[in-house]
Design an enzyme around this catalytic site. Structure first.
Site, PDB file in Angstrom:
ATOM      1  N   ARG A   1       0.848  -1.213   0.000  1.00 21.04           N
ATOM      2  CA  ARG A   1       0.000   0.000   0.000  1.00 21.04           C
ATOM      3  C   ARG A   1       0.875   1.251   0.000  1.00 21.04           C
ATOM      4  NH1 ARG A   1      -2.040   1.978   4.517  1.00 21.04           N
ATOM      5  NH2 ARG A   1      -2.338  -0.061   5.479  1.00 21.04           N
TER       6      ARG A   1
ATOM      7  N   ASP B   1      -6.943  16.852 -15.639  1.00 16.38           N
ATOM      8  CA  ASP B   1      -7.189  15.463 -16.010  1.00 16.38           C
ATOM      9  C   ASP B   1      -6.847  15.329 -17.489  1.00 16.38           C
ATOM     10  OD1 ASP B   1      -8.330  13.076 -16.874  1.00 16.38           O
ATOM     11  OD2 ASP B   1     -10.006  13.190 -15.471  1.00 16.38           O
TER      12      ASP B   1
ATOM     13  N   LYS C   1      -7.936   3.987 -19.490  1.00 10.94           N
ATOM     14  CA  LYS C   1      -8.274   4.354 -20.869  1.00 10.94           C
ATOM     15  C   LYS C   1      -7.071   4.112 -21.790  1.00 10.94           C
ATOM     16  CE  LYS C   1     -12.275   5.456 -19.155  1.00 10.94           C
ATOM     17  NZ  LYS C   1     -12.138   5.766 -17.766  1.00 10.94           N
TER      18      LYS C   1
ATOM     19  N   TYR D   1     -16.012  14.640 -16.171  1.00 10.42           N
ATOM     20  CA  TYR D   1     -16.507  13.253 -16.122  1.00 10.42           C
ATOM     21  C   TYR D   1     -17.548  13.145 -14.988  1.00 10.42           C
ATOM     22  CZ  TYR D   1     -16.558   8.363 -14.863  1.00 10.42           C
ATOM     23  OH  TYR D   1     -16.970   7.107 -14.522  1.00 10.42           O
TER      24      TYR D   1
HETATM   25  N1  PLP Z   1     -11.439  11.083 -15.823  1.00 13.94           N
HETATM   26  C1  PLP Z   1     -12.009  10.932 -17.034  1.00 13.94           C
HETATM   27  C2  PLP Z   1     -11.847  11.998 -18.068  1.00 13.94           C
HETATM   28  C3  PLP Z   1     -12.748   9.787 -17.319  1.00 13.94           C
HETATM   29  O1  PLP Z   1     -13.308   9.636 -18.524  1.00 13.94           O
HETATM   30  C4  PLP Z   1     -12.904   8.802 -16.293  1.00 13.94           C
HETATM   31  C5  PLP Z   1     -13.691   7.591 -16.541  1.00 13.94           C
HETATM   32  O2  PLP Z   1     -14.339   7.449 -17.547  1.00 13.94           O
HETATM   33  C6  PLP Z   1     -12.299   9.020 -15.058  1.00 13.94           C
HETATM   34  C7  PLP Z   1     -11.567  10.163 -14.852  1.00 13.94           C
HETATM   35  C8  PLP Z   1     -12.417   8.007 -13.951  1.00 13.94           C
HETATM   36  O3  PLP Z   1     -11.593   6.928 -14.232  1.00 13.94           O
HETATM   37  P1  PLP Z   1     -11.834   5.436 -13.684  1.00 13.94           P
HETATM   38  O4  PLP Z   1     -13.073   4.927 -14.349  1.00 13.94           O
HETATM   39  O5  PLP Z   1     -10.591   4.734 -14.078  1.00 13.94           O
HETATM   40  O6  PLP Z   1     -12.012   5.538 -12.222  1.00 13.94           O
END
Ligand code: PLP
Length: 393
Positions: free
Chosen positions: A58, A183, A208, A111
């Protein structure tokens, strides 16, 4: 930190730890929860931070460390931290720095679960959030308060592909002594480096493009040594959204092909967007690679290419949208993006359902919006599938 190697080489060699006893080409998976100390003194020294070395997974793991160093090299940041999910990266980035009484400025479209975290969870801890249209720079300036500590955005925005001006965000944050967080999931460091615009913290849903094969859920965060240490030894250590070494290994493997995959995602998406834009059953296509898109001006300056995600509106009713999605055969009806398979979904009822309809419309996410993550198949096959599905409505 800028490396001598190009991004294409860093995807393969970045972060490589050459300390393996048997010289394997592929990074070993250190599938171990804990690490053995030679003696009590060594255990105490590791806990006290007086001796480098692993303690417990961890807190750190050699496989995970390679992934952290690889993303840090690609983002040209000092250090990185790997998390169990992309949301683990988002929540660790905000919770590590914000406390009761602080204020966060966030993009009004993000998101869906990021929106849920900011609008429902943060206020429970006494953290105030203002959502603003980040294309409107004066609205961002106006949102500033004496207790503002952080600004957060994603660009291009999921799912409407609005592009945010990173130079403005970086400058606004510096002028006002805020921590800026971006992000970078939709772009990856190969297409966009927020650090070049003065951004402090860059995060990814590694689920992704970085992993790219639809078999892992994970996140990554990069920043200065100080920022990453705070993230690792506050939220990640004590709340515990740590990645598993096996998942870290899968992402290391996936990232070796990231540069070739991104080239194909971008060229396929451009062809699909151009096909959709000229189709008489399509009302509007949102893709920064199209000259008509307001974000197109950022290509070549902020972003190297437009990426692999397209959003569009069909002419007609919501039912026709459902009919269209159901009629696709090659395009797979699933959320997520950045995988080899072309994925199609309906944000209003799926990824962005944490928004109320009112919030969603205010954020520019209409009920009729369809999102496609263009995959690595032959572009003509994707287009043929979309064409036959459009025929049926
Ligand atoms: N940020 C973006 C732009 C996303 O599209 C997503 C998920 O689709 C996330 C964060 C969250 O990621 P996770 O699904 O791996 O938790």
């Amino acid at each position: 930190m800028k490396s001598q190697l190009s991004d294409k080489s860093l995807c393969i060699h970045g972060g490589k730890q050459h300390d393996h006893a048997h010289g394997p080409l592929s990074t070993p998976i250190y599938q171990s929860s804990t690490f053995v100390f030679d003696n009590a003194e060594q255990g105490a020294a590791r806990f006290a931070g007086e001796e480098a070395g692993y303690i417990y997974s961890r807190l750190g793991n050699p496989t995970t460390r390679e992934l952290e160093l690889k993303i840090a090299a690609l983002e040209e940041m000092e250090d990185g931290a790997a998390t169990a999910t992309g949301m683990g990266a988002v929540s660790a980035s905000v919770l590590s720095f914000l406390e009761k009484g602080d204020h966060l400025i966030a993009s009004k479209a993000v998101y869906g679960c990021t929106f849920a975290l900011f609008s429902h969870m943060l206020p429970k801890f006494g953290i105030e959030v203002t959502f603003v249209d980040m294309e409107d720079h004066s609205a961002v300036e106006k949102a500033l308060k004496s207790n503002t500590k952080m600004i957060f955005a994603e660009t291009p925005i999921n799912p409407n592909l609005v592009v945010i001006d990173l130079a403005f965000i970086g400058d606004f944050a510096k002028r006002n002594n805020l921590i800026s967080v971006i992000d970078n999931t939709f772009m990856t460091p190969l297409l966009q480096k927020p650090k070049h615009f003065g951004i402090d913290i860059v995060l990814h849903s590694a689920t992704k493009y970085l992993n790219g094969h639809g078999d892992v859920v994970a996140g990554l965060v990069c920043g200065s040594k100080d920022h990453i240490e705070t993230i690792k030894f506050t939220v990640l250590k004590d709340i515990g959204a740590t990645i598993s070494p096996h998942d870290a290994w899968l992402i290391i493997r996936g990232m070796k092909t990231l540069s070739v995959r991104m080239e194909r995602h971008c060229s396929n998406a451009q062809k699909v967007a151009e096909f959709l834009a000229q189709h008489d059953k399509i009302e509007q296509v949102y893709y920064p690679g199209l000259k008509s898109h307001p974000g197109n001006k950022f290509i070549g300056t902020q972003m190297k290419a437009a990426g692999g995600v397209i959003a569009f509106e069909l002419k007609g009713t919501l039912e026709m949208g459902a009919q269209f999605i159901n009629a696709t055969k090659l395009c797979t009806l699933a959320v997520s993006l950045g995988d080899a398979e072309t994925l199609i979904q309906h944000p209003a009822s799926m990824t962005h359902s944490p928004y109320t309809q009112e919030e969603r419309l205010a954020a520019g996410i209409s009920d009729g919006l369809v999102r496609i993550s263009v995959g690595l198949e032959e572009a003509d096959d994707i287009i043929a599938d979309l064409a036959q599905a459009l025929e049926q409505i």
